[in-house]
Design a protein around this motif. Sequence first.
Motif, PDB file in Angstrom:
ATOM      1  N   ILE A  12      35.985  21.177  45.216  1.00  0.00           N
ATOM      2  CA  ILE A  12      36.664  22.473  45.314  1.00  0.00           C
ATOM      3  C   ILE A  12      35.721  23.593  44.902  1.00  0.00           C
ATOM      4  N   GLY A  13      34.873  23.354  43.916  1.00  0.00           N
ATOM      5  CA  GLY A  13      33.885  24.345  43.520  1.00  0.00           C
ATOM      6  C   GLY A  13      32.907  24.660  44.645  1.00  0.00           C
ATOM      7  N   ILE A  14      32.471  23.628  45.357  1.00  0.00           N
ATOM      8  CA  ILE A  14      31.557  23.822  46.484  1.00  0.00           C
ATOM      9  C   ILE A  14      32.249  24.607  47.595  1.00  0.00           C
ATOM     10  N   LEU A  15      33.500  24.260  47.873  1.00  0.00           N
ATOM     11  CA  LEU A  15      34.250  24.985  48.905  1.00  0.00           C
ATOM     12  C   LEU A  15      34.445  26.451  48.523  1.00  0.00           C
ATOM     13  N   LYS A  16      34.676  26.708  47.243  1.00  0.00           N
ATOM     14  CA  LYS A  16      34.837  28.093  46.779  1.00  0.00           C
ATOM     15  C   LYS A  16      33.528  28.873  46.924  1.00  0.00           C
ATOM     16  N   GLU A  17      32.388  28.190  46.708  1.00  0.00           N
ATOM     17  CA  GLU A  17      31.101  28.846  46.915  1.00  0.00           C
ATOM     18  C   GLU A  17      30.957  29.301  48.369  1.00  0.00           C
ATOM     19  N   ALA A  18      31.379  28.443  49.296  1.00  0.00           N
ATOM     20  CA  ALA A  18      31.284  28.783  50.715  1.00  0.00           C
ATOM     21  C   ALA A  18      32.222  29.930  51.053  1.00  0.00           C
ATOM     22  N   GLU A  19      33.414  29.927  50.463  1.00  0.00           N
ATOM     23  CA  GLU A  19      34.360  31.026  50.698  1.00  0.00           C
ATOM     24  C   GLU A  19      33.821  32.338  50.150  1.00  0.00           C
ATOM     25  N   ALA A  20      33.014  32.270  49.102  1.00  0.00           N
ATOM     26  CA  ALA A  20      32.451  33.473  48.499  1.00  0.00           C
ATOM     27  C   ALA A  20      31.319  34.057  49.342  1.00  0.00           C
ATOM     28  N   GLY A  21      30.891  33.333  50.371  1.00  0.00           N
ATOM     29  CA  GLY A  21      29.886  33.889  51.259  1.00  0.00           C
ATOM     30  C   GLY A  21      28.590  33.115  51.332  1.00  0.00           C
ATOM     31  N   ALA A  22      28.505  31.978  50.675  1.00  0.00           N
ATOM     32  CA  ALA A  22      27.278  31.186  50.742  1.00  0.00           C
ATOM     33  C   ALA A  22      27.176  30.523  52.118  1.00  0.00           C
ATOM     34  N   VAL A  23      25.951  30.347  52.580  1.00  0.00           N
ATOM     35  CA  VAL A  23      25.718  29.706  53.878  1.00  0.00           C
ATOM     36  C   VAL A  23      25.918  28.199  53.711  1.00  0.00           C
ATOM     37  N   VAL A  24      26.665  27.606  54.659  1.00  0.00           N
ATOM     38  CA  VAL A  24      27.040  26.195  54.557  1.00  0.00           C
ATOM     39  C   VAL A  24      25.816  25.292  54.558  1.00  0.00           C
ATOM     40  N   THR A  25      24.846  25.561  55.403  1.00  0.00           N
ATOM     41  CA  THR A  25      23.665  24.691  55.457  1.00  0.00           C
ATOM     42  C   THR A  25      22.892  24.720  54.140  1.00  0.00           C
ATOM     43  N   GLU A  26      22.813  25.883  53.513  1.00  0.00           N
ATOM     44  CA  GLU A  26      22.131  25.975  52.214  1.00  0.00           C
ATOM     45  C   GLU A  26      22.916  25.256  51.125  1.00  0.00           C
ATOM     46  N   LEU A  27      24.237  25.375  51.176  1.00  0.00           N
ATOM     47  CA  LEU A  27      25.076  24.655  50.205  1.00  0.00           C
ATOM     48  C   LEU A  27      24.885  23.149  50.346  1.00  0.00           C
ATOM     49  N   CYS A  28      24.870  22.681  51.585  1.00  0.00           N
ATOM     50  CA  CYS A  28      24.712  21.243  51.822  1.00  0.00           C
ATOM     51  C   CYS A  28      23.362  20.757  51.314  1.00  0.00           C
ATOM     52  N   ARG A  29      22.324  21.527  51.544  1.00  0.00           N
ATOM     53  CA  ARG A  29      20.994  21.151  51.080  1.00  0.00           C
ATOM     54  C   ARG A  29      20.941  21.175  49.553  1.00  0.00           C
ATOM     55  N   THR A  37      30.179  16.211  56.018  1.00  0.00           N
ATOM     56  CA  THR A  37      30.915  15.982  54.783  1.00  0.00           C
ATOM     57  C   THR A  37      31.593  17.264  54.328  1.00  0.00           C
ATOM     58  N   TYR A  38      30.862  18.369  54.416  1.00  0.00           N
ATOM     59  CA  TYR A  38      31.451  19.657  54.023  1.00  0.00           C
ATOM     60  C   TYR A  38      32.698  19.954  54.842  1.00  0.00           C
ATOM     61  N   TYR A  39      32.623  19.781  56.156  1.00  0.00           N
ATOM     62  CA  TYR A  39      33.770  20.112  57.004  1.00  0.00           C
ATOM     63  C   TYR A  39      34.923  19.127  56.820  1.00  0.00           C
ATOM     64  N   ALA A  40      34.617  17.884  56.496  1.00  0.00           N
ATOM     65  CA  ALA A  40      35.681  16.917  56.184  1.00  0.00           C
ATOM     66  C   ALA A  40      36.390  17.325  54.900  1.00  0.00           C
ATOM     67  N   TRP A  41      35.611  17.751  53.896  1.00  0.00           N
ATOM     68  CA  TRP A  41      36.201  18.229  52.644  1.00  0.00           C
ATOM     69  C   TRP A  41      37.037  19.473  52.892  1.00  0.00           C
ATOM     70  N   LYS A  42      36.531  20.355  53.735  1.00  0.00           N
ATOM     71  CA  LYS A  42      37.253  21.589  54.023  1.00  0.00           C
ATOM     72  C   LYS A  42      38.593  21.280  54.680  1.00  0.00           C
ATOM     73  N   ALA A  43      38.615  20.281  55.551  1.00  0.00           N
ATOM     74  CA  ALA A  43      39.865  19.891  56.196  1.00  0.00           C
ATOM     75  C   ALA A  43      40.845  19.296  55.192  1.00  0.00           C
ATOM     76  N   LYS A  44      40.325  18.539  54.225  1.00  0.00           N
ATOM     77  CA  LYS A  44      41.204  17.871  53.269  1.00  0.00           C
ATOM     78  C   LYS A  44      41.568  18.755  52.086  1.00  0.00           C
ATOM     79  N   PHE A  45      40.594  19.476  51.534  1.00  0.00           N
ATOM     80  CA  PHE A  45      40.800  20.215  50.297  1.00  0.00           C
ATOM     81  C   PHE A  45      40.819  21.730  50.481  1.00  0.00           C
ATOM     82  N   GLY A  46      40.696  22.225  51.693  1.00  0.00           N
ATOM     83  CA  GLY A  46      40.650  23.668  51.920  1.00  0.00           C
ATOM     84  C   GLY A  46      41.900  24.364  51.414  1.00  0.00           C
ATOM     85  N   GLY A  47      41.736  25.365  50.588  1.00  0.00           N
ATOM     86  CA  GLY A  47      42.870  26.119  50.067  1.00  0.00           C
ATOM     87  C   GLY A  47      43.528  25.523  48.838  1.00  0.00           C
TER      88      GLY A  47
END
Length: 88
Positions: A12-29, A37-47
Amino acid sequence: MKRKQFTEEQIIGILKEAEAGAVVTELCRKHGMSSATYYAWKAKFGGLEVSDAKRLRSLEEENARLKRLLADTMLDNAGLKELLSKKW
């Protein structure tokens, strides 16, 4: 079974970082995961909030336990039916 690398709180912390404006590829790296994995998490834990994720996990565990109980009961029932059919 593969051990989970991230807890629900971390996810959830990682997803919140992406919502705050971080680039997904940089977050994944940065966290060592794939974009899939990020998009699977977003589908399951988004919001979800952390408390919601903990509740979701407990409900999933309870559901698995109930499914096992149902399977055991159905197996016992099938065995009893087979035993009765052989007797008569």
